[in-house]
Structures are given as structure tokens and as C-alpha cells.
Design a protein around this motif. Structure first.
Motif, mmCIF file in Angstrom:
data_model
loop_
_atom_site.group_PDB
_atom_site.id
_atom_site.type_symbol
_atom_site.label_atom_id
_atom_site.label_comp_id
_atom_site.label_asym_id
_atom_site.label_seq_id
_atom_site.Cartn_x
_atom_site.Cartn_y
_atom_site.Cartn_z
ATOM 1 N N VAL A 1 -2.256 -11.636 -9.731
ATOM 2 C CA VAL A 1 -1.487 -10.858 -8.535
ATOM 3 C C VAL A 1 -2.493 -10.445 -7.591
ATOM 4 O O VAL A 1 -3.593 -9.997 -7.994
ATOM 5 N N LEU A 2 -2.156 -10.843 -6.309
ATOM 6 C CA LEU A 2 -2.794 -10.253 -5.166
ATOM 7 C C LEU A 2 -2.045 -9.489 -4.266
ATOM 8 O O LEU A 2 -1.064 -10.019 -3.841
ATOM 9 N N PHE A 3 -2.541 -8.475 -3.908
ATOM 10 C CA PHE A 3 -1.995 -7.646 -2.962
ATOM 11 C C PHE A 3 -2.634 -7.749 -1.474
ATOM 12 O O PHE A 3 -4.032 -7.525 -1.514
ATOM 13 N N LEU A 4 -2.154 -7.872 -0.414
ATOM 14 C CA LEU A 4 -2.569 -8.013 0.862
ATOM 15 C C LEU A 4 -3.144 -6.502 1.155
ATOM 16 O O LEU A 4 -3.983 -6.241 1.831
ATOM 17 N N ASP A 5 -2.484 -5.373 0.610
ATOM 18 C CA ASP A 5 -2.605 -4.156 0.740
ATOM 19 C C ASP A 5 -2.755 -3.752 2.344
ATOM 20 O O ASP A 5 -3.846 -3.219 2.878
ATOM 21 N N THR A 6 -1.674 -4.234 2.947
ATOM 22 C CA THR A 6 -1.446 -3.901 4.339
ATOM 23 C C THR A 6 -0.990 -2.429 4.421
ATOM 24 O O THR A 6 -0.523 -1.865 3.760
ATOM 25 N N LEU A 7 -0.834 -1.951 5.782
ATOM 26 C CA LEU A 7 -0.326 -0.596 5.862
ATOM 27 C C LEU A 7 0.744 -0.594 7.069
ATOM 28 O O LEU A 7 0.638 -1.094 8.147
ATOM 29 N N ASP A 8 1.951 -0.022 6.229
ATOM 30 C CA ASP A 8 3.072 0.037 7.199
ATOM 31 C C ASP A 8 3.433 1.409 8.079
ATOM 32 O O ASP A 8 3.841 2.150 7.030
ATOM 33 N N ALA A 9 2.997 1.630 8.875
ATOM 34 C CA ALA A 9 2.980 2.982 9.556
ATOM 35 C C ALA A 9 4.423 3.402 9.697
ATOM 36 O O ALA A 9 4.661 4.645 9.693
ATOM 37 N N ALA A 10 5.307 2.563 9.664
ATOM 38 C CA ALA A 10 6.800 3.144 9.813
ATOM 39 C C ALA A 10 7.420 3.209 8.717
ATOM 40 O O ALA A 10 8.442 3.857 8.651
ATOM 41 N N SER A 11 6.747 2.948 7.495
ATOM 42 C CA SER A 11 7.357 3.361 6.328
ATOM 43 C C SER A 11 7.573 4.774 5.865
ATOM 44 O O SER A 11 8.575 5.342 5.483
ATOM 45 N N THR A 12 6.318 5.425 5.356
ATOM 46 C CA THR A 12 6.226 6.550 5.131
ATOM 47 C C THR A 12 4.837 6.997 5.596
ATOM 48 O O THR A 12 4.032 6.348 5.950
ATOM 49 N N PRO A 13 4.679 8.341 5.373
ATOM 50 C CA PRO A 13 3.340 8.800 5.984
ATOM 51 C C PRO A 13 2.164 8.380 5.157
ATOM 52 O O PRO A 13 0.970 8.416 5.452
ATOM 53 N N LEU A 14 2.508 7.871 3.901
ATOM 54 C CA LEU A 14 1.551 7.034 3.068
ATOM 55 C C LEU A 14 1.276 5.630 3.435
ATOM 56 O O LEU A 14 0.436 4.941 3.061
ATOM 57 N N LYS A 15 2.288 5.207 4.538
ATOM 58 C CA LYS A 15 2.214 3.832 4.829
ATOM 59 C C LYS A 15 2.463 2.734 3.628
ATOM 60 O O LYS A 15 1.952 1.475 3.662
ATOM 61 N N ALA A 16 3.137 3.158 2.693
ATOM 62 C CA ALA A 16 3.547 2.335 1.407
ATOM 63 C C ALA A 16 4.811 1.940 1.450
ATOM 64 O O ALA A 16 5.862 2.549 1.938
ATOM 65 N N LYS A 17 5.064 0.813 0.800
ATOM 66 C CA LYS A 17 6.445 0.434 0.467
ATOM 67 C C LYS A 17 6.531 0.112 -1.054
ATOM 68 O O LYS A 17 5.531 -0.148 -1.747
ATOM 69 N N GLY A 18 7.692 -0.140 -1.450
ATOM 70 C CA GLY A 18 7.964 -0.495 -3.039
ATOM 71 C C GLY A 18 7.489 -1.813 -3.115
ATOM 72 O O GLY A 18 7.735 -2.765 -2.365
ATOM 73 N N VAL A 19 7.340 -2.198 -4.734
ATOM 74 C CA VAL A 19 6.893 -3.563 -4.745
ATOM 75 C C VAL A 19 7.531 -4.114 -6.224
ATOM 76 O O VAL A 19 7.418 -5.293 -6.470
ATOM 77 N N GLY A 20 8.243 -3.096 -7.231
ATOM 78 C CA GLY A 20 8.614 -3.254 -8.270
ATOM 79 C C GLY A 20 9.742 -4.313 -8.364
ATOM 80 O O GLY A 20 9.938 -5.064 -9.340
ATOM 81 N N GLU A 21 10.435 -4.539 -7.298
ATOM 82 C CA GLU A 21 11.484 -5.665 -7.298
ATOM 83 C C GLU A 21 11.164 -6.856 -6.689
ATOM 84 O O GLU A 21 11.584 -8.096 -6.800
ATOM 85 N N LEU A 22 10.130 -6.735 -5.712
ATOM 86 C CA LEU A 22 9.493 -7.872 -5.099
ATOM 87 C C LEU A 22 9.050 -8.893 -6.093
ATOM 88 O O LEU A 22 9.097 -10.275 -5.826
ATOM 89 N N GLY A 23 8.437 -8.581 -6.995
ATOM 90 C CA GLY A 23 7.984 -9.000 -8.187
ATOM 91 C C GLY A 23 8.750 -10.262 -8.756
ATOM 92 O O GLY A 23 8.266 -11.125 -9.251
ATOM 93 N N ILE A 24 10.091 -9.862 -9.034
ATOM 94 C CA ILE A 24 11.049 -10.781 -9.508
ATOM 95 C C ILE A 24 11.491 -11.909 -8.452
ATOM 96 O O ILE A 24 11.919 -12.963 -8.921
ATOM 97 N N CYS A 25 11.499 -11.521 -7.323
ATOM 98 C CA CYS A 25 12.081 -12.319 -6.099
ATOM 99 C C CYS A 25 11.418 -13.631 -5.843
ATOM 100 O O CYS A 25 10.329 -13.563 -5.591
#
Length: 727
Positions: A668-692
Motif C-alpha cells: 500500500v502506498l499513500f500519497l499523504d496529500t492534505l485536503d484543507a477543505a475536509s477537516t481541521p486535520l486535512k484528513a479523509k477516510g480510507v477504510g472503504e476506498l481499499g475495497i473499491c
């Protein structure tokens, strides 16, 4: 705390604790068997009795009579409560199936009685003595027939441009049908609850449920009591995958039993009940049409699908990703719900996208082949930075192309087998496949409370941990915000006495709940500042510093307790942005030249999901999704008895999930991008992306290995064997 605009640089960008690889802080409890799961809460309350369910043996009709006399006289039995003794119970907003009460039967294994006894064995034996008579109605559970009735009807959920004209003008087109079967969550821990409602007053529920507040509200509606008279606890959950989002029969039967016999009652649903009484992922029928210019640009996309549902349900919207994923100036999307009296179809990991990408990503490969293009290059050519169904809405962050390019380089895509059926190693045909991944990035309001006791910080929120690592990332968030080490933070989850969180589901849990903890920590910082009379104090290395002030955080309260509590509330500015997570999956398979057996040889996932809060727990989530994708591609299928309307392979012997021997090297490789519009932590979920997209990558690799295109899942031997190349 209101989050009403994209965040600027903040304390999380220093990343001293957040974003670092930390082993799960609940891991020792899990591996030593010390974590208190719902059915094992022996210390929860004394005098627990055992409940065992009795289920309907018809799919539709009504119960005429129930004879429970023999069961009531059986050894150890304290009570038998039947559905005919109780009026139909209420149904909460998001539930569809009626969980108990009345004579109407809507699906097979609907609960019609619960037996309460002193031991599990006594309850189970007595349940076998309960006899019911029915008036049975005929059922139609043929999804293919429903598709034929509905195809082409109804208003599209997305309609852009002139699809028919685009297809008529296109030099290259594709028009194919795809089928995915019903699937079950197959979590290790069954649905289980202990309920104490023995005095008819307050109800206390120890359960396995992903959403504490939803569960509490559903119990209140079901039994017609005030929510504040109900306490729900679910600190540890042995897997959910969406199957434990909603109130189910285990808690309802335990509550009914407890009220009837005047003692706490525990109920665990047997595996056949988990599969036929609770929820599952609906089967789908999908038609996908693609049109493109000779340069590989898609000019039109049409995706029409059908799934089944109990009346009033949502089914499995396999078209969910299609309005957003690939660029095309013309598109038409339709999803049909076919009402069937099968068990309730509802959420399962990446509901909609998991099934939809199983089809769409095969179609994209088939179109690339027609165009003579590299499948990776074809997807890159049709990338978009705006919502293709509404170009006025940009993606907040979208790094799909980078996922594709980095994945291709890491996997060695340039050295892949390029001729279907063209590479062989002994008895194995070797193939390579890939697929894109997309899943939305929803966030929900989420609350928490933090208490500073001495030098220790206690975090309380009704957020749950379904095996995802919530305890750890929440502790990391609090430690980062308050300038503490991870060992100085204690996290308490899964209790309705704590502030209401987002809960776990929809890939929103990690991003939402950590933002809520951050908000609570800021409230605590304000309390510390007020107590010290300091402006803008800094919290680092376990100390509080300000002009002329430097002391340990534990000394601030001088023996008292300081509390901060708040809720993160996400503003409507997000409506002007398209939020999503993206990925690319690459797979190598071997297909046995004589039998058609498909074996995975290696897998790679590249994920774009904002800041990765903890690489260890995030990787665990992605590889878990990849494993589920392998099962979905090669073995998982709920077999429908078309005459009686139930799932025949309703246990873990007949329902084939992927096991250790099926899973080789995963990366598994993560780009570890920062999404400033998502949350103050700039994080998004990943648990369901893994199956898609995983299943499609496997299907594409199997085609590449053999030249045999399978569009109906799972890709079992009989779908391959008579079409394999000559040995």
C-alpha cells in the motif's frame, strides 16, 4: 466549533504525533482476549440469562399460530415470548425491516419468538421445540426479471448533454451487461447484545453496534420510550462493515426477554440469522455503455443498474460513482429498486461504489482494448478536476492521475503481459490487471469531551472502534493538540453517556471524530488559558508556556479537574466542492491452464485520502479492503433459493470468504496529500476506498491471463473452464 472554510496551516502540520506510525493502543487487549466484547460482558451485570431466537421459515405471509407450550416446559426455560403476543414494534427512520411483533412476515428468518433460559444450551434446545403455522404468500426473488421490467424506465438520477446523439456519432462504443451477487459482511463477531430492562424503567444495553446514538434513538422509537431512559455501551466491536450500523433483532429480542422475565438477557444471533435476519449487500444487474473518440476521450457514459430491496429500502446503488469519476460531456445514470421479500439489503463496505466499480472498471478496460490504449493511459486521458456532472463544482483535492502513475511505476506495469493468454509459467497463465478507485469523503458533525486530571488527559466520545483503530488516532489527535505524549492520553469510546460523535460508517468516522476531539481540546485550551489568565498559551512537550509562564500541564488545575467539550460542525461551504478519495489497484494473477483456478500473486494499492493519521492503522484498513475485494472477485456469493426466498449458504462454511492462503504479497502506498477543505486535520477516510475497484482489477488480470472475459461475479472455475486456451 464551526468549520466554515478550508483550514490554514495549523498545529497538525508539525506532525509530532499525528501522522506517525503508532501501534494500536488497544492491540494488547485484543490479542490477549481482554477486550470486553458485547456477549462477553460477564462483569456488566449479574444474573444474566440466555436468549435464543426462533425465525420464520417462510419469506412472506403471516403467522397463524405459534405453539410454544413444549418450549415453556423445557428444562431451565424462564420464558418464551412470541411475535403474536406483541403489537408490531415501531420502525426508526433508517430501518426498513420490522424487527418483532404482529403476524406479518416480510422475509425469511424474521424473528417470531425468543426463548429465555438459564443456559445457552437450554435456550437453544427449547427454541427447537417452538412450532409455527403460516399462511404463505408467493414470492418473486428474480432480480433479472425485475431488471427486464424496469430497464429504460424512470427519470435518470444524472442526465447531462445528449447521450443518444453522442453514441450515434461516436466511432468507438461499448455496450455490455455485468452482474454482481448478493454478499454478506461475514464479520467475526456476530450481532450480540445484553439488555437489562428488568424493572421496566431504564434500559441498559451492552451491544455490538457502530452507531451509538442511532442505536439509542432506534431503541427509543421501537419501544416507545424516551431516549434519555436508555444507555448504550459498545466499546469494542469485532467487525461491522456496515452490518452493525442499525438496530437489529439481537438487541430487540434481548430487551423483550429482559422485560418479560425480570432479569438481564443476552442474545447472540446464530450465523444463519446474521445472514438471513440482518442486512446484506444486494445483488446488482448493470448495463454500461461507453462512447469515445479515436483519441481515447470519452464522449458519453451511460450506466443503468438494478438492485433489490424490501419495500421502502435503498438497495445497492451501483451507479453511485458514475456521475463523478470520469470526464465525459454526455452522461445518463439510472438506478432501479426492485422490491423483493429477501432479507433487508443495506450498507456493506463502500455501498454502491464497491459493486458499481466491479462493473465500471471492467468496462473501462474493455473500452481501452477497443481503442488500442494502455488501460492506465486511457484512465489518465479521462481524468477531471471538476464534477463532470456539474463542472461548476471543483474537487477539493483530486490526485487520481498521480495514483495511476505512481502505481504503474511501482508495480512494473511497463513490463506487464500485453497479449491476453500470452504469458505462461508451467501450468499457470500469468496476467496483470488494474482498476481505478473512487469513494466519497463525507464528514458528519462530531462531539467529544476531554478531561484534564493531573497530568493525564481523558477523552470521552460515543465514537466506536470497529477494528479500524479509532482509539489510536483519537489519542494521537488529543496528544498533538495538547502537546502530550501518546501515553499520557486515555481514550474512552462507545458509551451513550459521552458526547455524540459521527460514529463509524460511510468512511466518515476517522475524519469526523478526530475533528470533534480537536474541537474539544481547543475548548480545554481555553479553559486552561482562563484559569491561568494567559493569552494564547502554547501547549508543547507536556508544558504550557506563555509570556512569563512555563509550567507542566498537570500543574494547571492544582489538583482539580478541567473539562473541555465541543462539537465540530461542518459548514455549508463544502456544498460548493466535490469531496472524494481516489486510488489505483494493480494485481498479478495466475490462472491454472487446465482448471481455471485463479490465484492472486501480488497486489498493490495507491491511495489519495488526505492526511494519513496513522500509517499502520490506515494500511490495515486498506489491505483489509483488498482482502474483501479478493473474496468479492473470486468466491463470495449468497446463493438465493428462488422458490423459498432465502440465502441457502447462510454460514461461514458455505459462504466462501478469502482466507490467509488466498492472500500473498500486498503493498500500500499513500500519497499523504492534505485536503484543507475536509477537516481541521486535512484528513479523509480510507477504510472503504481499499475495497473499491479491487475486484475489477482481478477480473481484468484474469482476462489478461487467459483471454476469457468474465462479466459475472464471482469469477469461479465454471465461468472459465470451458473457454480456456487449449493446453
Amino acid at each position: 466549533m464551526d468549520f466554515h472554510q478550508p483550514t490554514d496551516d495549523n498545529l497538525f502540520d508539525r506532525a509530532t504525533v499525528i501522522g506517525k506510525p503508532h501501534a494500536r493502543i488497544d492491540g494488547i487487549l485484543k490479542v490477549t482476549g481482554s477486550a470486553p466484547y458485547a456477549y462477553e460482558r460477564h462483569d456488566a451485570i449479574e444474573g444474566q440469562l440466555y436468549g435464543y431466537p426462533v425465525g420464520s421459515t417462510i419469506a412472506k405471509g403471516r403467522v397463524v399460530a405459534i405453539d410454544a407450550d413444549a418450549a415453556r416446559q423445557a428444562p431451565g426455560v424462564r420464558g418464551v415470548i412470541t411475535t403474536l403476543q406483541i403489537d408490531p414494534l415501531g420502525i426508526w427512520n433508517y430501518n426498513v425491516a420490522r424487527l418483532f411483533g404482529g403476524d406479518a412476515i416480510e422475509h425469511y428468518h424474521q424473528a417470531i419468538a425468543v426463548v429465555v433460559a438459564e443456559t445457552f444450551e437450554q435456550a437453544r434446545a427449547a427454541a427447537a421445540l417452538v412450532e409455527a403455522r403460516y399462511e404463505e404468500d408467493p414470492v418473486d426473488v428474480d432480480l433479472e426479471a425485475g431488471w427486464r421490467r424496469l430497464q429504460g424506465s424512470g427519470e435518470p438520477s444524472a442526465l447531462v448533454g445528449d447521450v443518444d446523439a453522442a453514441f450515434a456519432a461516436a466511432p468507438v462504443t461499448l455496450d455490455e451487461m455485468y452482474h454482481t451477487p448478493s454478499q454478506t459482511h461475514a464479520m467475526m463477531e456476530p450481532h450480540a447484545s445484553i439488555v437489562d430492562w428488568s424493572d421496566g424503567g431504564r434500559m441498559t444495553v451492552w451491544t455490538s453496534n457502530q452507531m451509538i446514538e442511532w442505536n439509542r434513538q432506534a431503541l427509543a422509537t421501537t419501544f416507545g420510550i424516551a431516549p434519555d431512559r436508555i444507555r448504550v455501551e459498545s466499546p469494542y466491536i469485532g467487525g461491522g462493515f456496515g452490518g452493525k450500523l442499525w438496530l437489529r433483532a439481537d438487541a430487540v429480542l434481548a430487551a423483550i426477554g429482559s422485560r418479560a422475565v425480570g432479569a438481564p438477557v443476552k442474545v447472540a444471533l446464530p450465523r444463519p440469522f446474521v445472514i438471513n435476519n440482518t442486512t446484506h449487500r444486494s445483488a446488482t444487474v448493470q448495463r454500461i455503455r461507453l462512447a469515445a473518440d479515436t483519441d481515447g476521450r470519452l464522449t458519453a457514459i451511460e450506466h443503468e443498474a438494478a438492485s433489490h430491496t424490501l419495500p421502502g429500502g435503498r438497495g445497492e446503488n451501483a451507479t453511485a460513482q458514475t456521475p463523478f469519476f470520469y470526464a465525459a460531456p454526455n452522461r445518463r445514470v439510472r438506478h432501479h429498486l426492485v422490491e423483493m421479500h429477501l432479507p433487508e439489503a443495506s450498507d456493506m463496505r463502500a455501498p454502491g461504489e464497491a459493486s458499481g466499480l466491479m462493473a465500471l472498471e471492467i468496462a473501462m478496460d474493455e473500452m481501452a482494448e477497443k481503442l488500442g490504449m494502455d488501460p492506465v493511459a486511457f484512465r489518465i486521458a479521462n481524468d477531471t478536476q471538476v464534477n463532470p456532472s456539474d463542472p461548476s463544482i471543483p474537487f477539493s483535492e483530486r490526485h487520481f492521475v498521480e495514483c495511476l502513475e505512481r502505481g504503474a511505476e511501482r508495480f512494473g506495469w511497463a513490463d506487464r503481459n500485453r497479449t491476453p493468454g500470452g504469458r505462461r509459467e508451467g501450468d499457470w497463465l500469468i496476467g496483470h490487471g488494474m482498476a481505478g478507485a473512487f469513494r466519497g469523503a463525507l464528514t458528519l458533525n462530531s462531539g467529544a469531551r476531554v478531561r484534564l486530571v493531573g497530568g493525564r488527559l481523558i477523552v470521552e466520545t460515543d465514537m466506536t472502534d470497529i477494528g479500524t483503530g479509532s482509539y489510536t488516532i483519537i489519542a494521537q489527535t488529543a496528544a498533538e493538540t495538547m502537546g502530550l505524549s501518546l501515553g499520557e492520553v486515555e481514550v474512552r469510546l462507545g458509551n451513550s453517556a459521552y458526547p455524540v460523535s459521527s460514529g463509524s460508517g460511510g468512511q466518515f468516522g476517522a475524519a469526523s471524530s478526530t475533528a470533534g476531539v480537536y474541537a474539544a481540546c481547543l475548548a480545554l485550551q481555553e479553559a486552561v488559558a482562563e484559569r491561568l489568565g494567559a493569552e494564547s498559551p502554547r501547549f508543547e512537550n507536556g508544558r504550557v508556556t506563555a509570556d512569563g509562564l512555563d509550567l507542566a500541564l498537570g500543574e494547571v488545575a492544582d489538583g482539580a479537574e478541567l473539562v473541555g467539550e465541543d462539537t465540530i460542525r461542518f459548514g455549508d461551504f463544502k456544498q460548493g466542492l466535490q469531496m472524494g478519495t481516489f486510488g489505483a489497484h494493480f494485481v498479478e494473477v495466475g490462472v491454472h491452464v487446465a482448471t481455471g483456478e485463479t490465484r492472486i500473486r501480488r497486489m498493490l494499492a495507491v491511495c489519495d485520502a488526505g492526511r494519513i493519521l496513522n500509517p499502520i492503522t490506515a494500511r490495515s484498513q486498506v489491505i483489509g479492503g483488498m482482502v474483501m475485494g479478493v473474496g468479492g472477485a473470486l468466491s463470495e456469493e449468497l446463493a438465493v433459493d428462488l422458490e423459498r426466498g432465502f440465502f441457502a449458504n447462510h454460514d461461514l462454511a458455505g459462504y466462501e470468504v478469502a482466507v490467509h492462503a488466498d492472500i500473498p504479497h500486498q503493498e500500500v502506498l499513500f500519497l499523504d496529500t492534505l485536503d484543507a477543505a475536509s477537516t481541521p486535520l486535512k484528513a479523509k477516510g480510507v477504510g472503504e476506498l481499499g475495497i473499491c475497484g479491487v475486484a475489477a482489477a482481478i477480473a481484468n488480470a484474469a482476462y489478461n491471463a487467459t483471454g476469457v472475459r468474465v462479466r459475472d461475479y464471482p469469477i469461479t472455475l465454471e465461468r472459465m473452464i470451458d473457454r480456456l486456451p487449449e493446453v
